[in-house]
Design a protein around this motif. Structure first.
Motif, PDB file in Angstrom:
ATOM      1  N   LEU A  87       0.830  -1.210   0.000  1.00 30.37           N
ATOM      2  CA  LEU A  87       0.000   0.000   0.000  1.00 30.37           C
ATOM      3  C   LEU A  87       0.861   1.255   0.000  1.00 30.37           C
ATOM      4  O   LEU A  87       0.600   2.197  -0.755  1.00 30.37           O
ATOM      5  CB  LEU A  87      -0.937  -0.009   1.213  1.00 30.37           C
ATOM      6  N   ALA A  88       1.892   1.263   0.833  1.00 26.88           N
ATOM      7  CA  ALA A  88       2.767   2.439   0.919  1.00 26.88           C
ATOM      8  C   ALA A  88       3.509   2.677  -0.395  1.00 26.88           C
ATOM      9  O   ALA A  88       3.599   3.811  -0.872  1.00 26.88           O
ATOM     10  CB  ALA A  88       3.763   2.267   2.068  1.00 26.88           C
ATOM     11  N   ALA A  89       4.044   1.606  -0.990  1.00 20.88           N
ATOM     12  CA  ALA A  89       4.808   1.746  -2.234  1.00 20.88           C
ATOM     13  C   ALA A  89       3.940   2.242  -3.388  1.00 20.88           C
ATOM     14  O   ALA A  89       4.394   2.988  -4.249  1.00 20.88           O
ATOM     15  CB  ALA A  89       5.464   0.413  -2.604  1.00 20.88           C
ATOM     16  N   SER A  90       2.686   1.831  -3.401  1.00 21.07           N
ATOM     17  CA  SER A  90       1.794   2.202  -4.501  1.00 21.07           C
ATOM     18  C   SER A  90       1.051   3.508  -4.254  1.00 21.07           C
ATOM     19  O   SER A  90       0.598   4.156  -5.197  1.00 21.07           O
ATOM     20  CB  SER A  90       0.769   1.092  -4.739  1.00 21.07           C
ATOM     21  N   GLY A  91       0.872   3.861  -2.990  1.00 17.53           N
ATOM     22  CA  GLY A  91       0.063   5.027  -2.647  1.00 17.53           C
ATOM     23  C   GLY A  91      -1.423   4.728  -2.607  1.00 17.53           C
ATOM     24  O   GLY A  91      -2.242   5.631  -2.446  1.00 17.53           O
ATOM     25  N   LEU A  92      -1.793   3.467  -2.745  1.00 17.70           N
ATOM     26  CA  LEU A  92      -3.198   3.076  -2.752  1.00 17.70           C
ATOM     27  C   LEU A  92      -3.786   3.190  -1.346  1.00 17.70           C
ATOM     28  O   LEU A  92      -3.169   2.747  -0.374  1.00 17.70           O
ATOM     29  CB  LEU A  92      -3.345   1.633  -3.259  1.00 17.70           C
ATOM     30  N   ASP A  93      -4.968   3.767  -1.250  1.00 18.47           N
ATOM     31  CA  ASP A  93      -5.688   3.845   0.018  1.00 18.47           C
ATOM     32  C   ASP A  93      -6.082   2.427   0.434  1.00 18.47           C
ATOM     33  O   ASP A  93      -6.611   1.661  -0.369  1.00 18.47           O
ATOM     34  CB  ASP A  93      -6.931   4.715  -0.168  1.00 18.47           C
ATOM     35  N   ALA A  94      -5.854   2.086   1.693  1.00 17.94           N
ATOM     36  CA  ALA A  94      -6.145   0.736   2.193  1.00 17.94           C
ATOM     37  C   ALA A  94      -7.598   0.341   1.975  1.00 17.94           C
ATOM     38  O   ALA A  94      -7.886  -0.841   1.739  1.00 17.94           O
ATOM     39  CB  ALA A  94      -5.800   0.637   3.681  1.00 17.94           C
ATOM     40  N   ALA A  95      -8.508   1.294   2.000  1.00 15.17           N
ATOM     41  CA  ALA A  95      -9.929   0.981   1.816  1.00 15.17           C
ATOM     42  C   ALA A  95     -10.226   0.511   0.397  1.00 15.17           C
ATOM     43  O   ALA A  95     -11.280  -0.055   0.143  1.00 15.17           O
ATOM     44  CB  ALA A  95     -10.782   2.209   2.140  1.00 15.17           C
ATOM     45  N   ARG A  96      -9.274   0.705  -0.521  1.00 16.25           N
ATOM     46  CA  ARG A  96      -9.478   0.274  -1.900  1.00 16.25           C
ATOM     47  C   ARG A  96      -8.829  -1.066  -2.185  1.00 16.25           C
ATOM     48  O   ARG A  96      -8.785  -1.515  -3.326  1.00 16.25           O
ATOM     49  CB  ARG A  96      -8.967   1.352  -2.851  1.00 16.25           C
ATOM     50  N   LEU A  97      -8.330  -1.728  -1.137  1.00 18.92           N
ATOM     51  CA  LEU A  97      -7.763  -3.069  -1.273  1.00 18.92           C
ATOM     52  C   LEU A  97      -8.660  -4.054  -0.545  1.00 18.92           C
ATOM     53  O   LEU A  97      -9.004  -3.863   0.622  1.00 18.92           O
ATOM     54  CB  LEU A  97      -6.350  -3.134  -0.692  1.00 18.92           C
ATOM     55  N   GLU A  98      -9.051  -5.102  -1.255  1.00 22.33           N
ATOM     56  CA  GLU A  98      -9.842  -6.178  -0.662  1.00 22.33           C
ATOM     57  C   GLU A  98      -9.033  -7.462  -0.756  1.00 22.33           C
ATOM     58  O   GLU A  98      -8.631  -7.863  -1.846  1.00 22.33           O
ATOM     59  CB  GLU A  98     -11.158  -6.350  -1.422  1.00 22.33           C
ATOM     60  N   LEU A  99      -8.776  -8.076   0.374  1.00 20.60           N
ATOM     61  CA  LEU A  99      -8.068  -9.348   0.393  1.00 20.60           C
ATOM     62  C   LEU A  99      -9.092 -10.466   0.491  1.00 20.60           C
ATOM     63  O   LEU A  99      -9.931 -10.467   1.397  1.00 20.60           O
ATOM     64  CB  LEU A  99      -7.086  -9.410   1.563  1.00 20.60           C
TER      65      LEU A  99
END
Length: 181
Positions: A87-99
Motif C-alpha cells: 500500500l505504501a509503495a503504490s500510494g493506494l488507500d487501504a480501503a481500496r484493497l480487498e483481500l
C-alpha cells in the motif's frame, strides 16, 4: 445499481513461452509445494495495488482491487507488513484493497488468525471470505471474524435453480443479518 464498475479482481496467469497461457489451477499448487507461493503472492499484491493506483491517477473512478491470498501466504511471518508495504509503495488507500481469503484459511486456527485479520482490518483493508459455504465455518466463529464480505462458493451457483437457490437465499440472509455484504 448505476451500472458503473466499482471493483476488479487481480487474477494471475502464467504466459509460458512454449505452452502459452497457463491457468492458475495448473501451477498454483506447485508454487505452494515448492515455497514459491509467497514471493508470487507478494508480487501479485504489489502489482495489483500499483495498477489500481495507476488507474486512479489516470482519471478512472476509484475502484476496489480484490486480491486472492493463498493460505501459506496469509500465514507467513510478516504478512501484515507485506500488505502495508504494498500500500505504501503504490500510494493506494487501504480501503481500496480487498483481500480474499478462503473460508478454510480463515477458519483454520481461527483464534490465531484473528490477530492477523484484526491488524489488516485496523489498517482499513477490506476482508472477504471466499468460497463461503464449503463447510469449514460455524456461524459463531463467523461472527468473531472482522470480514466485511462473503463470497458464496461457486458450487452453489452451479446448482441454481436445482435447489441451490434456497441455499443462496439463506446464505445471503445470514450474511446481511451479520452486517456483511
Amino acid at each position: 445499481e448505476s451500472g458503473l464498475i466499482i471493483g476488479v479482481e487481480a487474477l494471475i496467469r502464467w504466459q509460458h513461452p512454449e505452452l502459452g497461457l497457463i491457468m492458475p489451477d495448473r501451477f498454483i499448487h506447485v508454487a505452494e509445494e515448492t515455497g514459491l507461493i509467497n514471493p508470487i503472492g507478494d508480487w501479485v499484491l504489489c502489482e495489483a495495488c500499483r495498477q489500481a493506483q495507476a488507474w486512479s491517477e489516470s482519471g478512472l473512478p476509484p475502484l476496489v482491487m480484490a486480491v486472492n491470498v493463498a493460505p501459506v501466504q496469509f500465514r507467513q511471518s510478516g504478512f501484515v507488513e507485506v500488505v502495508a508495504g504494498a500500500l505504501a509503495a503504490s500510494g493506494l488507500d487501504a480501503a481500496r484493497l480487498e483481500l480474499e481469503l478462503t473460508e478454510r484459511t480463515v477458519m483454520h486456527d481461527a483464534d490465531i488468525n484473528l490477530g492477523t485479520l484484526s491488524a489488516l482490518h485496523r489498517m482499513g483493508v477490506e476482508l472477504s471470505l471466499d468460497d463461503f459455504g464449503t463447510g469449514y465455518s460455524s456461524l459463531s466463529s463467523l461472527m468473531k471474524q472482522p470480514v466485511s464480505l462473503v463470497k458464496i462458493d461457486q458450487s452453489f451457483v452451479k446448482d441454481v435453480p436445482g435447489g441451490g437457490e434456497v441455499l443462496i437465499k439463506a446464505t445471503v440472509d445470514v450474511a446481511l443479518r451479520f452486517g456483511l455484504e
